[in-house]
Design a protein around this motif. Structure first.
Motif, PDB file in Angstrom:
ATOM      1  N   ILE A  83     -49.487  45.339  43.663  1.00  0.00           N
ATOM      2  CA  ILE A  83     -49.343  44.589  42.414  1.00  0.00           C
ATOM      3  C   ILE A  83     -50.416  43.499  42.341  1.00  0.00           C
ATOM      4  CG2 ILE A  83     -46.897  45.028  42.007  1.00  0.00           C
ATOM      5  CD1 ILE A  83     -46.238  42.436  43.427  1.00  0.00           C
ATOM      6  N   PRO A  84     -50.817  43.135  41.108  1.00  0.00           N
ATOM      7  CA  PRO A  84     -51.853  42.114  40.944  1.00  0.00           C
ATOM      8  C   PRO A  84     -51.418  40.757  41.492  1.00  0.00           C
ATOM      9  CG  PRO A  84     -51.363  43.238  38.860  1.00  0.00           C
ATOM     10  CD  PRO A  84     -50.329  43.654  39.838  1.00  0.00           C
ATOM     11  N   GLY A  97     -33.978  33.756  43.714  1.00  0.00           N
ATOM     12  CA  GLY A  97     -33.471  33.243  42.459  1.00  0.00           C
ATOM     13  C   GLY A  97     -32.729  34.306  41.668  1.00  0.00           C
ATOM     14  N   PRO A  98     -32.140  33.922  40.527  1.00  0.00           N
ATOM     15  CA  PRO A  98     -31.264  34.818  39.760  1.00  0.00           C
ATOM     16  C   PRO A  98     -32.016  35.786  38.857  1.00  0.00           C
ATOM     17  CG  PRO A  98     -31.314  32.666  38.723  1.00  0.00           C
ATOM     18  CD  PRO A  98     -32.184  32.561  39.941  1.00  0.00           C
ATOM     19  N   TYR A  99     -32.963  36.505  39.434  1.00  0.00           N
ATOM     20  CA  TYR A  99     -33.807  37.431  38.663  1.00  0.00           C
ATOM     21  C   TYR A  99     -33.783  38.834  39.247  1.00  0.00           C
ATOM     22  CZ  TYR A  99     -35.950  33.317  36.500  1.00  0.00           C
ATOM     23  OH  TYR A  99     -36.147  32.150  35.806  1.00  0.00           O
ATOM     24  N   THR A 100     -33.943  39.813  38.367  1.00  0.00           N
ATOM     25  CA  THR A 100     -34.294  41.172  38.775  1.00  0.00           C
ATOM     26  C   THR A 100     -35.656  41.444  38.160  1.00  0.00           C
ATOM     27  OG1 THR A 100     -31.979  41.885  38.757  1.00  0.00           O
ATOM     28  CG2 THR A 100     -33.658  43.615  38.700  1.00  0.00           C
ATOM     29  N   PHE A 101     -36.656  41.668  39.003  1.00  0.00           N
ATOM     30  CA  PHE A 101     -38.003  41.949  38.503  1.00  0.00           C
ATOM     31  C   PHE A 101     -38.284  43.444  38.623  1.00  0.00           C
ATOM     32  CE2 PHE A 101     -38.650  37.391  39.588  1.00  0.00           C
ATOM     33  CZ  PHE A 101     -39.056  36.969  38.325  1.00  0.00           C
ATOM     34  N   ILE A 102     -38.672  44.046  37.501  1.00  0.00           N
ATOM     35  CA  ILE A 102     -39.000  45.468  37.500  1.00  0.00           C
ATOM     36  C   ILE A 102     -40.471  45.630  37.874  1.00  0.00           C
ATOM     37  CG2 ILE A 102     -39.152  47.567  36.095  1.00  0.00           C
ATOM     38  CD1 ILE A 102     -36.794  46.416  34.458  1.00  0.00           C
ATOM     39  N   LEU A 103     -40.707  46.422  38.922  1.00  0.00           N
ATOM     40  CA  LEU A 103     -42.050  46.594  39.477  1.00  0.00           C
ATOM     41  C   LEU A 103     -42.343  48.091  39.645  1.00  0.00           C
ATOM     42  CD1 LEU A 103     -41.658  43.862  42.219  1.00  0.00           C
ATOM     43  CD2 LEU A 103     -43.182  43.680  40.244  1.00  0.00           C
ATOM     44  N   PRO A 104     -43.620  48.460  39.743  1.00  0.00           N
ATOM     45  CA  PRO A 104     -43.951  49.877  39.951  1.00  0.00           C
ATOM     46  C   PRO A 104     -43.561  50.333  41.352  1.00  0.00           C
ATOM     47  CG  PRO A 104     -45.937  48.517  40.028  1.00  0.00           C
ATOM     48  CD  PRO A 104     -44.819  47.612  39.624  1.00  0.00           C
ATOM     49  N   GLY A 105     -42.838  51.440  41.426  1.00  0.00           N
ATOM     50  CA  GLY A 105     -42.414  51.959  42.728  1.00  0.00           C
ATOM     51  C   GLY A 105     -43.524  52.760  43.385  1.00  0.00           C
ATOM     52  N   ASN A 106     -43.406  52.987  44.686  1.00  0.00           N
ATOM     53  CA  ASN A 106     -44.399  53.814  45.388  1.00  0.00           C
ATOM     54  C   ASN A 106     -43.741  55.065  45.963  1.00  0.00           C
ATOM     55  OD1 ASN A 106     -43.132  53.120  47.799  1.00  0.00           O
ATOM     56  ND2 ASN A 106     -44.619  51.553  48.345  1.00  0.00           N
ATOM     57  N   ASN A 107     -44.459  55.801  46.768  1.00  0.00           N
ATOM     58  CA  ASN A 107     -43.957  57.083  47.280  1.00  0.00           C
ATOM     59  C   ASN A 107     -42.862  56.952  48.333  1.00  0.00           C
ATOM     60  OD1 ASN A 107     -45.590  58.598  45.643  1.00  0.00           O
ATOM     61  ND2 ASN A 107     -47.296  58.615  47.083  1.00  0.00           N
ATOM     62  N   ASN A 108     -42.590  55.713  48.777  1.00  0.00           N
ATOM     63  CA  ASN A 108     -41.545  55.524  49.786  1.00  0.00           C
ATOM     64  C   ASN A 108     -40.153  55.402  49.176  1.00  0.00           C
ATOM     65  OD1 ASN A 108     -43.422  55.524  51.842  1.00  0.00           O
ATOM     66  ND2 ASN A 108     -43.740  53.319  51.742  1.00  0.00           N
ATOM     67  N   LEU A 109     -40.086  55.386  47.853  1.00  0.00           N
ATOM     68  CA  LEU A 109     -38.777  55.285  47.214  1.00  0.00           C
ATOM     69  C   LEU A 109     -37.893  56.438  47.680  1.00  0.00           C
ATOM     70  CD1 LEU A 109     -39.583  54.431  43.471  1.00  0.00           C
ATOM     71  CD2 LEU A 109     -38.488  52.942  45.128  1.00  0.00           C
ATOM     72  N   ASP A 187     -39.476  42.693  33.167  1.00  0.00           N
ATOM     73  CA  ASP A 187     -40.372  43.804  33.494  1.00  0.00           C
ATOM     74  C   ASP A 187     -41.777  43.263  33.756  1.00  0.00           C
ATOM     75  OD1 ASP A 187     -41.923  46.084  33.621  1.00  0.00           O
ATOM     76  OD2 ASP A 187     -40.945  47.082  31.940  1.00  0.00           O
ATOM     77  N   LEU A 188     -42.271  43.501  34.973  1.00  0.00           N
ATOM     78  CA  LEU A 188     -43.615  43.031  35.341  1.00  0.00           C
ATOM     79  C   LEU A 188     -44.594  44.201  35.489  1.00  0.00           C
ATOM     80  CD1 LEU A 188     -42.788  40.276  38.014  1.00  0.00           C
ATOM     81  CD2 LEU A 188     -43.335  39.954  35.599  1.00  0.00           C
ATOM     82  N   THR A 189     -44.269  45.339  34.895  1.00  0.00           N
ATOM     83  CA  THR A 189     -45.157  46.506  35.045  1.00  0.00           C
ATOM     84  C   THR A 189     -46.224  46.570  33.951  1.00  0.00           C
ATOM     85  OG1 THR A 189     -43.722  47.964  33.732  1.00  0.00           O
ATOM     86  CG2 THR A 189     -43.302  47.870  36.114  1.00  0.00           C
ATOM     87  N   LYS A 190     -46.121  45.685  32.968  1.00  0.00           N
ATOM     88  CA  LYS A 190     -47.096  45.696  31.865  1.00  0.00           C
ATOM     89  C   LYS A 190     -48.041  44.507  31.997  1.00  0.00           C
ATOM     90  CE  LYS A 190     -43.700  47.952  28.881  1.00  0.00           C
ATOM     91  NZ  LYS A 190     -42.469  47.829  29.643  1.00  0.00           N
ATOM     92  N   ASP A 191     -48.946  44.367  31.027  1.00  0.00           N
ATOM     93  CA  ASP A 191     -49.926  43.268  31.082  1.00  0.00           C
ATOM     94  C   ASP A 191     -49.250  41.903  31.024  1.00  0.00           C
ATOM     95  OD1 ASP A 191     -51.965  45.073  31.247  1.00  0.00           O
ATOM     96  OD2 ASP A 191     -52.386  45.094  29.089  1.00  0.00           O
ATOM     97  N   GLU A 192     -48.191  41.809  30.230  1.00  0.00           N
ATOM     98  CA  GLU A 192     -47.453  40.549  30.113  1.00  0.00           C
ATOM     99  C   GLU A 192     -46.006  40.773  30.525  1.00  0.00           C
ATOM    100  OE1 GLU A 192     -48.521  37.500  29.186  1.00  0.00           O
ATOM    101  OE2 GLU A 192     -50.569  38.260  29.081  1.00  0.00           O
ATOM    102  N   PRO A 193     -45.374  39.752  31.165  1.00  0.00           N
ATOM    103  CA  PRO A 193     -43.954  39.886  31.515  1.00  0.00           C
ATOM    104  C   PRO A 193     -43.118  40.141  30.258  1.00  0.00           C
ATOM    105  CG  PRO A 193     -44.909  37.959  32.595  1.00  0.00           C
ATOM    106  CD  PRO A 193     -45.941  38.468  31.632  1.00  0.00           C
ATOM    107  N   GLU A 194     -42.166  41.070  30.370  1.00  0.00           N
ATOM    108  CA  GLU A 194     -41.306  41.390  29.228  1.00  0.00           C
ATOM    109  C   GLU A 194     -39.852  41.144  29.599  1.00  0.00           C
ATOM    110  OE1 GLU A 194     -39.914  45.179  26.466  1.00  0.00           O
ATOM    111  OE2 GLU A 194     -41.539  45.456  27.909  1.00  0.00           O
ATOM    112  N   LEU A 195     -39.180  40.305  28.809  1.00  0.00           N
ATOM    113  CA  LEU A 195     -37.771  40.005  29.048  1.00  0.00           C
ATOM    114  C   LEU A 195     -36.921  41.200  28.612  1.00  0.00           C
ATOM    115  CD1 LEU A 195     -35.579  37.851  29.802  1.00  0.00           C
ATOM    116  CD2 LEU A 195     -35.557  37.236  27.380  1.00  0.00           C
ATOM    117  N   ILE A 196     -36.171  41.768  29.563  1.00  0.00           N
ATOM    118  CA  ILE A 196     -35.308  42.915  29.269  1.00  0.00           C
ATOM    119  C   ILE A 196     -33.873  42.459  29.038  1.00  0.00           C
ATOM    120  CG2 ILE A 196     -34.455  45.148  30.119  1.00  0.00           C
ATOM    121  CD1 ILE A 196     -37.467  45.114  29.606  1.00  0.00           C
TER     122      ILE A 196
END
Length: 205
Positions: A83-84, A97-109, A187-196
């Motif tokens: 990740i950047p 903290g009280p967050y769930t951050f969505i990130l790109p998964g890798n092949n170890n999932l 969601d942190l997988t895009k150019d800007e953080p997106e509140l889900i």
């Protein structure tokens, strides 16, 4: 009926933690405290337990939006693609903290999650949750027991939680009263953080 284990944030019993880790490794499902609502969790490496959690939540496992509960950010690369730097700074600033951050998964999932391509990462600001993960040695796959239609007490009071879920899980970890607000999902997988989902954590990250 599930056994209830009382744990304290400031003094987590090593003996109890070892017992919880053993139950998880053997495919058990637990309910445990976080910094938001109580969670329903199992060992990320146990397919039988993953299937059980999905069944309890009435979702198909491959479509389930479960979070990975981590002790800290040191094992992020186990399941997350590179990740950047600016994304990592956001994580470092807001976790634990009280967050769930969505990130790109890798092949170890785990195989059941590979089609999803993303993963929700949680590092709760709760010593009990993080100590369980540390003792287990790998993340817990988790989903909240929070239900919009539920009476609040049933998701915040460990005794009532045990009453409701006791026949469905193996252990209920009593860490005192929980919160009645779920984590904020970003969601942190895009150019800007997106509140889900707006939850306990501020959307200003």
């Amino acid at each position: 009926m599930a056994e209830i284990i009382k744990l304290y944030e400031k003094n987590t019993s090593e003996k109890h933690l070892q017992k919880i880790a053993k139950v998880l490794k053997e495919g058990g499902v637990i309910i445990y405290p976080t910094d938001t609502v109580y969670g329903l969790g199992c060992d990320i490496k146990n397919n039988k337990a993953l299937t059980k959690v999905a069944r309890l939540k009435n979702v198909k496992l491959e479509k389930a939006n479960f979070s990975f509960i981590c002790e800290d950010l040191s094992n992020l690369s186990d399941y997350v693609s590179q990740i950047p730097t600016n994304t990592f700074k956001i994580l470092k600033r807001n976790l634990p903290g009280p967050y769930t951050f969505i990130l790109p998964g890798n092949n170890n999932l785990p195989n059941v999650f590979k089609k999803k391509k993303t993963v929700g990462i949680r590092v709760p600001d709760n010593n009990i949750a993080r100590s369980i993960v540390k003792t287990l040695g790998n993340p817990i796959v988790s989903t909240s027991i929070y239900d919009e239609d539920d009476l609040v007490e049933y998701t915040t009071d460990p005794e009532l939680i045990a009453e409701k879920w006791g026949d469905l899980v193996d252990l209920v970890i009593d860490g005192g009263y929980g919160d009645n607000m779920a984590s904020t999902v970003i969601d942190l997988t895009k150019d800007e953080p997106e509140l889900i989902r707006q939850g306990k954590g501020s959307a200003e990250i």
